[in-house]
Design a protein around this motif. Structure first.
Motif, PDB file in Angstrom:
ATOM      1  N   SER A 241       0.856  -1.180   0.000  1.00 45.92           N
ATOM      2  CA  SER A 241       0.000   0.000   0.000  1.00 45.92           C
ATOM      3  C   SER A 241       0.895   1.234   0.000  1.00 45.92           C
ATOM      4  CB  SER A 241      -0.918   0.008   1.232  1.00 45.92           C
ATOM      5  OG  SER A 241      -1.624   1.236   1.348  1.00 45.92           O
ATOM      6  N   HIS A 243      -0.590   4.786   0.303  1.00 48.52           N
ATOM      7  CA  HIS A 243      -1.192   5.690   1.290  1.00 48.52           C
ATOM      8  C   HIS A 243      -2.353   4.963   1.962  1.00 48.52           C
ATOM      9  CE1 HIS A 243       1.200   9.208   0.578  1.00 48.52           C
ATOM     10  NE2 HIS A 243       0.837   9.304  -0.683  1.00 48.52           N
ATOM     11  N   ARG A 493       2.694   8.971  -9.245  1.00 52.74           N
ATOM     12  CA  ARG A 493       1.543   9.877  -9.118  1.00 52.74           C
ATOM     13  C   ARG A 493       0.653   9.780 -10.348  1.00 52.74           C
ATOM     14  NH1 ARG A 493       5.793  13.629  -7.842  1.00 52.74           N
ATOM     15  NH2 ARG A 493       6.152  13.684  -5.574  1.00 52.74           N
ATOM     16  N   ARG A 496      -1.349   6.637 -10.198  1.00 49.13           N
ATOM     17  CA  ARG A 496      -2.440   6.738  -9.225  1.00 49.13           C
ATOM     18  C   ARG A 496      -3.603   7.542  -9.798  1.00 49.13           C
ATOM     19  NH1 ARG A 496       0.050   9.230  -5.496  1.00 49.13           N
ATOM     20  NH2 ARG A 496      -0.868  11.293  -5.701  1.00 49.13           N
ATOM     21  N   ARG A 497      -3.295   8.623 -10.509  1.00 45.10           N
ATOM     22  CA  ARG A 497      -4.376   9.411 -11.103  1.00 45.10           C
ATOM     23  C   ARG A 497      -5.168   8.591 -12.122  1.00 45.10           C
ATOM     24  NH1 ARG A 497      -0.349  13.621 -10.783  1.00 45.10           N
ATOM     25  NH2 ARG A 497       0.340  13.165 -12.906  1.00 45.10           N
ATOM     26  N   LYS A 498      -4.486   7.746 -12.878  1.00 44.18           N
ATOM     27  CA  LYS A 498      -5.184   6.885 -13.838  1.00 44.18           C
ATOM     28  C   LYS A 498      -6.078   5.877 -13.115  1.00 44.18           C
ATOM     29  CE  LYS A 498      -1.745   7.160 -17.561  1.00 44.18           C
ATOM     30  NZ  LYS A 498      -0.792   6.392 -18.398  1.00 44.18           N
ATOM     31  N   ARG A 499      -5.621   5.371 -12.006  1.00 48.44           N
ATOM     32  CA  ARG A 499      -6.451   4.437 -11.234  1.00 48.44           C
ATOM     33  C   ARG A 499      -7.673   5.156 -10.674  1.00 48.44           C
ATOM     34  NH1 ARG A 499      -1.357   1.795  -9.203  1.00 48.44           N
ATOM     35  NH2 ARG A 499      -1.275  -0.192 -10.308  1.00 48.44           N
ATOM     36  N   GLU A 500      -7.466   6.358 -10.180  1.00 48.32           N
ATOM     37  CA  GLU A 500      -8.591   7.112  -9.629  1.00 48.32           C
ATOM     38  C   GLU A 500      -9.607   7.464 -10.709  1.00 48.32           C
ATOM     39  OE1 GLU A 500      -6.567  10.392  -7.894  1.00 48.32           O
ATOM     40  OE2 GLU A 500      -6.080   9.342  -6.029  1.00 48.32           O
ATOM     41  N   ALA A 501      -9.153   7.642 -11.939  1.00 46.11           N
ATOM     42  CA  ALA A 501     -10.045   7.962 -13.054  1.00 46.11           C
ATOM     43  C   ALA A 501     -10.663   6.716 -13.677  1.00 46.11           C
ATOM     44  CB  ALA A 501      -9.287   8.755 -14.117  1.00 46.11           C
ATOM     45  N   GLY A 502     -10.299   5.543 -13.210  1.00 45.89           N
ATOM     46  CA  GLY A 502     -10.838   4.307 -13.744  1.00 45.89           C
ATOM     47  C   GLY A 502     -10.148   3.828 -14.994  1.00 45.89           C
ATOM     48  N   PRO A 506      -7.653  -1.198  -9.875  1.00 46.63           N
ATOM     49  CA  PRO A 506      -7.014  -0.963  -8.564  1.00 46.63           C
ATOM     50  C   PRO A 506      -5.781  -1.843  -8.396  1.00 46.63           C
ATOM     51  CG  PRO A 506      -9.388  -1.221  -8.320  1.00 46.63           C
ATOM     52  CD  PRO A 506      -9.075  -1.610  -9.734  1.00 46.63           C
TER      53      PRO A 506
END
Length: 515
Positions: A241, A243, A493, A496-502, A506
């Motif tokens: 993990s 964060h 970073r 992570r932004r790509k994961r947050e945007a789908g 994950p």
């Protein structure tokens, strides 16, 4: 049987019979987790010996060969890692034989483990490419003055504050004194066993003396594996993990398993750092079943799995680490200290060993002090413990009629106790720590070694020894290391932004799962 504590833990889902997979294998879905035999076989437990004169120092590590790393192309190194991360004694003191010398290796055979993959660990190095710590001076206060009260894991530090290790390797330094676990397995007395387990749990703090520089923060999915022929164990860890930052590890030996997670809360308090670990460490001792012949808890012990586990049962222990504090860095005289209670629990019998790390006072005599005791499930104390996490740990039977055991007490040349058992027990003794760059220990020096022909071909591209920024730092190329570190962090970073945007699924740890 004592109920297991309701602890959050992370367990290994696959314990490979070889090194971690190569890059093509990382593209495939993980196989269904199945437990496997842990590796090399082991002889019968080694008995303790009573000595009447000071024993020799712990057997030294084998002479080593320093293997310099050749320069690699910056872009290819960085791209591959980006892709990978995405994916003193008397006549009455017992010195257990495992503390005197390493266990013999005759029974380590290729019938159980293919040893070719571990050839790179047969000659661990004894020095860094750098002769000394020549990092350029940088003001730590300039970086921290706006971060009072904040979580330091969310602050990006320049590489100039680092040492040439990853946090995964720093975590692996818990394995330096595994002979304490070997000594525990060799003991029939459960109260002596838990005392040796507690000594192992405490011993890793000896590596923190003068270690003020921070390790490199692992990238999500970063891994580290390690093997020691002289101690008969292998070790693997993964950053599971980002964060909050959580690292998980698993180590296995013919006579024990060690596993757990590192999940620490830390803050900058203005004049000091405080690190409060919240993760739990575990040890499973593989005991000969005859140890339990007269035990009322015998039915609560599960059988050890696999071929090596035949005729053995599992005794489970757990504990949490204590609080660490770093102070004095603003004035240029940093000091590291550890304080709090470390409670080691035997979940089969209910026995406990409590070690109290005392905070450093104004006097030098108060530094690194530890006191403690062993008690059974009813609270009856059987051993008292004292020492320092920088030097040694001693135990003495309760009821000896003497004054309290102190960390630096000269052990009297008393006779064998009336019951025929030695009165004092040496639980742990630190090894000599020669001066090294960054105050690394000889054990830590071996962790980032990566021989090109015998080890590198067997490592997955996610291994922290292949990080281009960390390797550049170890070679003294600090500006280049800082630039590479910034690239790695920006890539993470962006991912992570790509994961947050789908746009990406994950993250899923490859070798561990939460339980």
């Amino acid at each position: 049987m004592v109920d297991e504590q309701d602890y959050k833990t992370i367990r290994a889902t696959k314990k490979p019979d070889r090194a971690l997979p190569s890059a093509p294998e990382l593209e495939q879905e993980p196989p269904t987790p199945t437990p496997t035999a842990p590796g090399p076989s082991i002889q019968q437990p080694v008995p303790s010996v009573v000595v009447s004169s000071p024993p020799s120092e712990r057997a030294p590590l084998p002479k080593v060969i320093s293997t310099p790393m050749k320069d690699e192309d910056d872009d290819s190194d960085t791209d591959e890692f980006f892709d990978a991360v995405d994916a003193g004694t008397t006549a009455s003191m017992v010195i257990p034989a495992p503390l005197m010398s390493p266990p013999p290796m005759e029974d380590l055979t290729e019938k159980i483990v293919d040893l070719d993959q571990y050839a790179g660990y047969t000659h661990p190095r004894e020095r860094l490419p750098l002769a000394n710590d020549n990092r350029p001076p940088v003001s730590l206060w300039a970086v921290l003055k706006g971060s009072i009260g904040k979580d330091l894991t969310k602050i990006s530090f320049p590489v100039f504050f680092n040492e040439p290790t990853s946090m995964l390797q720093r975590m692996a330094e818990d394995m330096e004194f595994t002979e304490c676990l070997d000594a525990a397995v060799a003991e029939r007395d459960p109260h002596k066993r838990i005392a040796f387990v507690a000594a192992f749990a405490m011993s890793n703090y000896s590596s923190t003396i003068g270690r003020i520089a921070k390790p490199f923060n692992p990238m999500l999915g970063e891994t580290f594996e390690y093997c020691r022929f002289d101690r008969q164990y292998r070790y693997v860890s993964e950053q599971v993990s980002h964060h909050p930052p959580i690292s998980a590890c698993w180590a296995e030996s013919p006579s024990w398993n060690y596993y757990g997670e590192v999940d620490a809360k830390n803050k900058f308090m203005g004049k000091s750092f405080e690190i409060r670990p919240t993760g739990v460490a575990h040890a499973d001792l593989k005991l000969p079943i005859e140890y339990l012949a007269d035990s009322k808890y015998a039915e609560s012990y599960p059988n050890a799995p696999g071929k090596i586990g035949e005729g053995k049962v599992i005794e489970h222990y757990s504990w949490k680490k204590v609080t660490t504090n770093v102070s004095g860095f603003i004035m240029g005289s940093p000091t590291i200290d550890h304080y709090g209670d470390m409670v080691v629990v035997n979940h089969r019998t209910g026995d406990r060993c409590v070690l109290t790390f005392k905070p450093r006072g104004w006097k030098a005599s108060t530094a690194c002090e530890i006191t403690g005791y062993v008690e059974d499930a009813s609270g009856h104390r059987t051993w008292e413990i004292a020492g320092r996490w920088s030097t040694q740990l001693l135990a003495r039977r309760c009821g000896s009629g003497r004054e309290g055991l102190g960390p630096d007490d000269a052990i009297p040349r008393s006779t064998i106790a009336s019951a025929g058992q030695p009165e004092y027990l040496l639980l742990w003794r630190n090894t000599e720590k020669p001066t090294m760059p960054f105050n690394l220990t000889p054990f830590a020096i071996t962790l980032n070694d990566c021989p090109e022909t015998t080890l590198m071909p067997y490592l997955p591209p996610t291994d922290c020894r292949l990080r281009p920024d960390q390797r550049a730092f170890e070679n003294g190329e600090y500006d280049r290391a800082n630039g590479l570190k910034m690239q790695l962090e920006e890539y993470q970073r962006a991912t992570r932004r790509k994961r947050e945007a789908g746009e990406l699924p994950p993250h899923r740890p490859r070798w561990f799962e939460a339980t």
